[in-house]
Design a protein around this motif. Sequence first.
Motif, PDB file in Angstrom:
ATOM      1  N   LEU A 158       5.305   1.275   5.377  1.00 24.85           N
ATOM      2  CA  LEU A 158       4.938   2.422   4.554  1.00 24.85           C
ATOM      3  C   LEU A 158       4.056   1.970   3.389  1.00 24.85           C
ATOM      4  O   LEU A 158       4.314   0.929   2.777  1.00 24.85           O
ATOM      5  N   ASN A 159       3.063   2.759   3.109  1.00 26.99           N
ATOM      6  CA  ASN A 159       2.111   2.446   2.047  1.00 26.99           C
ATOM      7  C   ASN A 159       2.797   2.534   0.681  1.00 26.99           C
ATOM      8  O   ASN A 159       3.159   3.612   0.209  1.00 26.99           O
ATOM      9  N   HIS A 212       8.841   3.008  -1.275  1.00 22.64           N
ATOM     10  CA  HIS A 212       8.722   2.780   0.165  1.00 22.64           C
ATOM     11  C   HIS A 212       9.183   1.367   0.530  1.00 22.64           C
ATOM     12  O   HIS A 212       9.362   1.042   1.708  1.00 22.64           O
ATOM     13  N   THR A 213       9.374   0.545  -0.485  1.00 25.13           N
ATOM     14  CA  THR A 213       9.894  -0.811  -0.246  1.00 25.13           C
ATOM     15  C   THR A 213      11.268  -0.773   0.425  1.00 25.13           C
ATOM     16  O   THR A 213      11.641  -1.725   1.119  1.00 25.13           O
ATOM     17  N   ASN A 215      10.270  16.207   5.012  1.00 21.03           N
ATOM     18  CA  ASN A 215      10.156  14.804   4.600  1.00 21.03           C
ATOM     19  C   ASN A 215      10.859  13.810   5.519  1.00 21.03           C
ATOM     20  O   ASN A 215      11.125  12.682   5.122  1.00 21.03           O
ATOM     21  N   LEU A 216      11.173  14.219   6.725  1.00 21.03           N
ATOM     22  CA  LEU A 216      11.837  13.307   7.661  1.00 21.03           C
ATOM     23  C   LEU A 216      10.810  12.615   8.545  1.00 21.03           C
ATOM     24  O   LEU A 216      10.002  13.266   9.210  1.00 21.03           O
ATOM     25  N   LYS A 269      13.896  11.152  -0.538  1.00 17.23           N
ATOM     26  CA  LYS A 269      15.093  10.547  -1.133  1.00 17.23           C
ATOM     27  C   LYS A 269      15.183   9.048  -0.870  1.00 17.23           C
ATOM     28  O   LYS A 269      16.105   8.387  -1.359  1.00 17.23           O
ATOM     29  N   HIS A 270      14.251   8.531  -0.045  1.00 16.69           N
ATOM     30  CA  HIS A 270      14.182   7.090   0.234  1.00 16.69           C
ATOM     31  C   HIS A 270      15.490   6.560   0.809  1.00 16.69           C
ATOM     32  O   HIS A 270      16.006   5.529   0.389  1.00 16.69           O
ATOM     33  N   ARG A 271      16.008   7.270   1.774  1.00 19.52           N
ATOM     34  CA  ARG A 271      17.244   6.812   2.419  1.00 19.52           C
ATOM     35  C   ARG A 271      17.157   7.042   3.921  1.00 19.52           C
ATOM     36  O   ARG A 271      16.401   7.891   4.410  1.00 19.52           O
TER      37      ARG A 271
END
Length: 300
Positions: free
Chosen positions: A107-108, A115-116, A168-169, A199-201
């Motif tokens: 991911l950019n 995105h890390t 956002n999935l 949510k970055h999960r």
Amino acid sequence: MKILMICLASLLLLISCKKEAPLHKTKQQEEKETSKHIEQKLKDTIAYDTIIPLSEKDLVQKKNIVIKRERLLTTKDDKQQLQELIVSKSFLKKEDLYVLDYKYPYLNEKIDPLHTVFNDFIKETYLDIKKTENQILEDKELLCDTLKISRFRDKRIIDYKVYSAKNNLMSVVLYKENYYSGMLYSTYLFDCINFDLKKHRFIYFDDFFEPNSDKQVFTAINTIIKKGITSGELYYDCWELSEGDFNAYKNNFVVDDDMIKFYFDDCIVCPSYTGTYSIQIPIKDIMHLIKKYNNTPGVS
């Protein structure tokens, strides 16, 4: 003069027919050559100096494997639409005993530093090259090769498809092809990742589906498999999914438009030479089991 015109017309017609005949013949020749090319390609995928002689059944099964593989590789995904979000990276290493050829998504982080979370997971889970190398060498030591033949290199190939769902999935399926020297066929393994970009999960079965919906999803998968087996074409020699395997693979799904696709490794529901790698369930058939359609918090 009239006779001359008729003769000229007949001559032109004859020339035209002569031109068309070779064209028709060329098309037939091309089809024949294409068929030969496909057959040769199928044979080339088999180790030409393998110890195990190939029977007619082996060749038919190999052909089916190639077709099944092509269906997987040519499946359309959303990579093109997501090229700003997803950076495709690759890793290639060739050694005497093995080849590692990986393509994987990143991911950019310029778009979103968080995105890390996804990228670190990819690194830790799939890019531990030393661990992979050790596993390959251990496997070779366990093989009982009385002739001490080591002509072919093992291959580990990873590639992926990515799908962008609403809310956002993001769904990713990583398909891993393993070819072991001396074996007739390569095998496929699958890992599916669902990630909430906001949510970055990571999203798992229990996050996506309503509580206590396991049995109903399990039944829906087996209903599709049973229909395929009854049809006798695509699913010959396949079998129903066991409850134990469902529990092991229930997180192995992606969301693709109006479908939920559950991916299973070779020999979980079908042998490598038949069936498909995924069981697709229309969302409309199990909408009542999905949280976001029932106003239940869980998936953004």
